[in-house]
Write a protein that holds these residues in place. Structure first.
Motif, mmCIF file in Angstrom:
data_model
loop_
_atom_site.group_PDB
_atom_site.id
_atom_site.type_symbol
_atom_site.label_atom_id
_atom_site.label_comp_id
_atom_site.label_asym_id
_atom_site.label_seq_id
_atom_site.Cartn_x
_atom_site.Cartn_y
_atom_site.Cartn_z
ATOM 1 N N ALA A 78 29.013 1.539 61.642
ATOM 2 C CA ALA A 78 27.531 1.154 62.086
ATOM 3 C C ALA A 78 27.252 1.201 63.442
ATOM 4 N N LEU A 79 28.468 1.677 64.145
ATOM 5 C CA LEU A 79 28.255 1.962 65.609
ATOM 6 C C LEU A 79 27.971 3.565 65.915
ATOM 7 N N LYS A 80 28.341 4.512 64.683
ATOM 8 C CA LYS A 80 28.219 5.889 64.603
ATOM 9 C C LYS A 80 26.697 6.268 65.137
ATOM 10 N N GLU A 81 26.348 7.359 65.598
ATOM 11 C CA GLU A 81 25.063 7.574 65.827
ATOM 12 C C GLU A 81 24.188 8.162 64.562
ATOM 13 N N ASP A 82 23.153 7.370 64.316
ATOM 14 C CA ASP A 82 22.457 7.726 62.785
ATOM 15 C C ASP A 82 21.508 8.694 63.183
ATOM 16 N N LEU A 83 21.790 10.099 62.382
ATOM 17 C CA LEU A 83 21.099 11.333 62.803
ATOM 18 C C LEU A 83 20.181 11.584 61.517
ATOM 19 N N VAL A 84 18.938 12.008 61.606
ATOM 20 C CA VAL A 84 18.122 12.363 60.437
ATOM 21 C C VAL A 84 18.019 14.025 60.741
ATOM 22 N N VAL A 85 18.129 14.718 59.726
ATOM 23 C CA VAL A 85 18.139 16.192 59.659
ATOM 24 C C VAL A 85 16.618 16.428 60.044
ATOM 25 N N ALA A 86 16.265 17.661 60.876
ATOM 26 C CA ALA A 86 15.215 18.183 61.208
ATOM 27 C C ALA A 86 14.268 18.437 59.939
ATOM 28 N N ALA A 96 17.498 7.565 49.550
ATOM 29 C CA ALA A 96 18.641 8.041 48.590
ATOM 30 C C ALA A 96 19.848 7.240 48.598
ATOM 31 N N PRO A 97 20.263 6.840 49.631
ATOM 32 C CA PRO A 97 21.456 5.819 49.848
ATOM 33 C C PRO A 97 20.912 4.440 49.352
ATOM 34 N N VAL A 98 19.825 3.906 49.434
ATOM 35 C CA VAL A 98 19.325 2.937 48.705
ATOM 36 C C VAL A 98 19.554 3.060 47.266
ATOM 37 N N VAL A 99 18.700 4.256 46.824
ATOM 38 C CA VAL A 99 18.766 4.346 45.193
ATOM 39 C C VAL A 99 20.251 4.361 44.483
ATOM 40 N N CYS A 100 21.128 4.896 45.348
ATOM 41 C CA CYS A 100 22.494 5.126 44.781
ATOM 42 C C CYS A 100 23.257 3.770 45.006
ATOM 43 N N ALA A 101 22.891 2.970 45.688
ATOM 44 C CA ALA A 101 23.569 1.404 46.279
ATOM 45 C C ALA A 101 23.081 0.303 44.884
ATOM 46 N N ILE A 102 21.878 0.322 45.050
ATOM 47 C CA ILE A 102 21.185 -0.913 44.437
ATOM 48 C C ILE A 102 21.495 -1.128 42.787
ATOM 49 N N PRO A 103 21.386 0.049 42.148
ATOM 50 C CA PRO A 103 21.675 0.044 40.599
ATOM 51 C C PRO A 103 23.341 -0.435 40.560
ATOM 52 N N ALA A 104 24.020 -0.158 41.353
ATOM 53 C CA ALA A 104 25.438 -0.381 41.154
ATOM 54 C C ALA A 104 25.765 -1.884 41.078
ATOM 55 N N PHE A 105 25.054 -2.675 42.113
ATOM 56 C CA PHE A 105 25.030 -3.860 41.926
ATOM 57 C C PHE A 105 24.246 -4.540 40.952
ATOM 58 N N MET A 106 23.236 -4.003 40.276
ATOM 59 C CA MET A 106 22.525 -4.590 39.311
ATOM 60 C C MET A 106 23.068 -4.343 38.094
ATOM 61 N N THR A 249 26.932 15.517 53.193
ATOM 62 C CA THR A 249 27.370 16.166 54.423
ATOM 63 C C THR A 249 26.359 15.978 55.508
ATOM 64 N N GLU A 250 25.071 15.724 55.145
ATOM 65 C CA GLU A 250 24.065 15.664 56.254
ATOM 66 C C GLU A 250 23.804 13.847 56.715
ATOM 67 N N TYR A 251 24.724 13.251 56.135
ATOM 68 C CA TYR A 251 24.371 11.696 56.189
ATOM 69 C C TYR A 251 25.506 11.189 57.356
ATOM 70 N N SER A 252 25.115 10.288 58.067
ATOM 71 C CA SER A 252 26.135 9.683 59.077
ATOM 72 C C SER A 252 25.735 7.988 59.019
ATOM 73 N N LYS A 255 24.057 5.245 56.564
ATOM 74 C CA LYS A 255 23.420 5.819 55.296
ATOM 75 C C LYS A 255 24.849 6.208 54.489
ATOM 76 N N PHE A 256 25.830 6.913 55.401
ATOM 77 C CA PHE A 256 26.878 7.338 54.814
ATOM 78 C C PHE A 256 27.812 6.157 54.284
ATOM 79 N N ALA A 257 27.925 5.055 55.015
ATOM 80 C CA ALA A 257 28.574 3.947 54.672
ATOM 81 C C ALA A 257 27.959 3.437 53.180
ATOM 82 N N MET A 258 26.632 3.322 52.852
ATOM 83 C CA MET A 258 25.952 2.967 51.684
ATOM 84 C C MET A 258 26.314 4.010 50.560
ATOM 85 N N PHE A 259 26.648 5.239 50.732
ATOM 86 C CA PHE A 259 27.187 6.113 49.838
ATOM 87 C C PHE A 259 28.711 5.625 49.374
ATOM 88 N N MET A 260 29.564 5.304 50.230
ATOM 89 C CA MET A 260 31.058 5.013 49.966
ATOM 90 C C MET A 260 30.881 3.571 49.196
#
Length: 461
Positions: A78-86, A96-106, A249-252, A255-260
């Motif tokens: 949560a404290l890491k810098e949140d980067l968005v690729v140019a 994309a991380p939201v689409v990946c996480a919500i169905p797992a709970f549903m 690779t491009e997530y931090s 957003k990366f935490a939501m994938f995990m």
């Protein structure tokens, strides 16, 4: 007889849909909290177990025995810098991380934690130990699992980078390959239970679990669920050694935490589905259910399904600490050439046995009608493999001479505008090398060496 399981299923589903709104909300919060707590425990447990397998200590700094390591990881992310690729598609990149996480709970909404007959009381209201159930509950699980993998595909595409795109493409192929095998393993359960309702499937596993009655379906589902959750040795969409992290690779940061989080929640969900379909669900194991009449009543069923889920999570961890990652061609071959054909043949056998048993045929007749064709097919396949191998071993006359007389075709390394490897029969041209521009100066010989050389020459003369 076919209407009896159907009527029983609808009678079981009649217990759902009668809860007040506050109880439905409470159950939903319980499912959400159960998944989060199980994920936190699983992360620490995985790191401890893998460390134990590799003769290491594992996390031991945060909290007693390192039990708060998961919370420390969450705070760090949560404290890491949140980067968005140019060059990323920012809307899809963020969703994309939201689409990946919500169905797992549903998907966890239809998992039964106990019998669906209003046995327990919550604040004076009788209710089943399940959020909801559907006549097509397992199809709902397959649908939500498929949607979750689209998050990985979209994450790889929207990143605007090569390696995440390769990881997303691998994930899409992986989903198609292993969803088919998983669906075929579900079909055998449908045939035996006569229902797609999760509560009715658990009720049908009395007194024998479907893991015993349908062992091939159980093994196929166990392999397919590891492939569906992108876990080692099937973690090809990530593949740190090949894709530098894969689709994420491009997530931090968060957003990366939501994938995990989605990966571990999917592990818990597929473990709960495996427990529900093949391991008796909330029912107590065989030795306990024989001498304890109340093991399957009250709040005790919650304990049994949690134990089964934890054992399957240990199976995930054990695989990760034991097996190396497969090559991608091996992974696809396992899905298309092994799991799907085996599942199809097994499904035909199960359907045939079930149909013959419903018509009143005895065990010997069932074995004769089903076993004889299977043995014939196996015998034909063995003969086919034997003669095909024999043809390959025979030397082909003129083959080597023809290859020697045929000159190798010229190799164009940029055929079609892209760098391509040489085909069989093509030879790489020699690499031109220029001469060194550094002048080669002969170092002067030492006087002692000259004297020795002169002495040797004089002796020789």
């Amino acid at each position: 007889m076919a209407n009896v399981p159907l009527a029983a299923a609808y009678e079981t589903l009649g217990f759902f849909g009668r809860d007040p709104w506050w109880l439905v909300l409470l159950k939903a919060v319980f499912c959400f909290a159960f998944l989060l707590i199980t994920v936190l425990i699983s992360i620490v447990w995985e790191r401890k177990v893998v460390a134990w397998m590799q003769l290491r200590i594992g996390p031991n700094r945060h909290g007693p025995w390192g039990l708060l390591q998961s919370l420390a990881d969450g705070v760090k992310l949560a404290l890491k810098e949140d980067l968005v690729v140019a060059k990323a598609d920012k809307v899809v990149y963020i969703l994309a991380p939201v689409v990946c996480a919500i169905p797992a709970f549903m998907a966890f909404a239809v998992i039964p934690f106990g019998p669906a007959d209003n046995e327990i009381s919550i604040f004076g209201t009788r209710t089943p130990m399940q959020l909801t159930d559907l006549p097509v509950a397992l199809l709902y699980i397959l649908a939500t699992a498929s949607i979750g993998i689209y998050g990985i595909v979209l994450a790889g595409w929207s990143s605007g980078s090569t390696y995440p795109l390769l990881g997303g493409l691998r994930s899409s192929a992986q989903m198609i390959s292993y969803e088919i095998a998983m669906g075929l393993s579900f079909a055998a359960v449908f045939i035996y239970s006569g229902s797609m309702s999760t509560s009715q499937i658990v009720s049908s596993q009395q007194p024998t679990w479907f893991a015993v009655l349908l062992p091939v379906s159980f093994i196929v589902y166990i392999i397919a669920m590891v492939g569906e959750t992108n876990r080692a040795p099937f973690d090809l969409p990530e593949a740190e050694g090949e894709l530098v992290g894969g689709f994420n690779t491009e997530y931090s940061s968060l957003k990366f935490a939501m994938f995990m989080l989605a990966e571990y929640v999917n592990m818990v969900t597929v473990s709960a589905v495996a427990s529900t379909l093949f391991l008796g669900g909330w029912r107590a194991p065989w030795p306990i259910s024989t001498f304890w009449a109340g093991a399957n009543h009250g709040w005790w069923p919650l304990l049994w399904i949690v134990i089964k889920i934890q054992l399957l999570l240990f199976f995930f961890i054990w695989l990760r600490g034991t097996l190396p990652r497969l090559r991608y061609d091996q992974f696809m071959k396992l899905g298309w050439k092994v799991l799907i054909p085996v599942s199809l043949v097994w499904l035909v056998m199960v359907a045939s046995v079930r149909a013959l048993r419903n018509e009143g045929h005895g065990f010997g007749q069932v074995v004769l009608y089903v076993g004889a064709p299977v043995c014939g097919v196996l015998l034909l396949s063995l003969l086919w493999d034997f003669f095909r191998k024999k043809e390959k071993d025979q030397p082909q006359l003129g083959g080597a001479a023809a290859q020697q007389s045929t000159p190798p075709t010229e190799f164009d390394p940029t055929a079609g505008g892209y760098p391509v490897p040489p085909l069989p029969g093509q030879q790489l041209p020699p690499v031109p090398r220029r001469r060194s521009r550094v002048p080669q100066v002969q170092p002067p010989a030492e006087p002692l060496q000259d004297a020795l050389n002169g002495a040797n020459q004089s002796e020789g003369s």
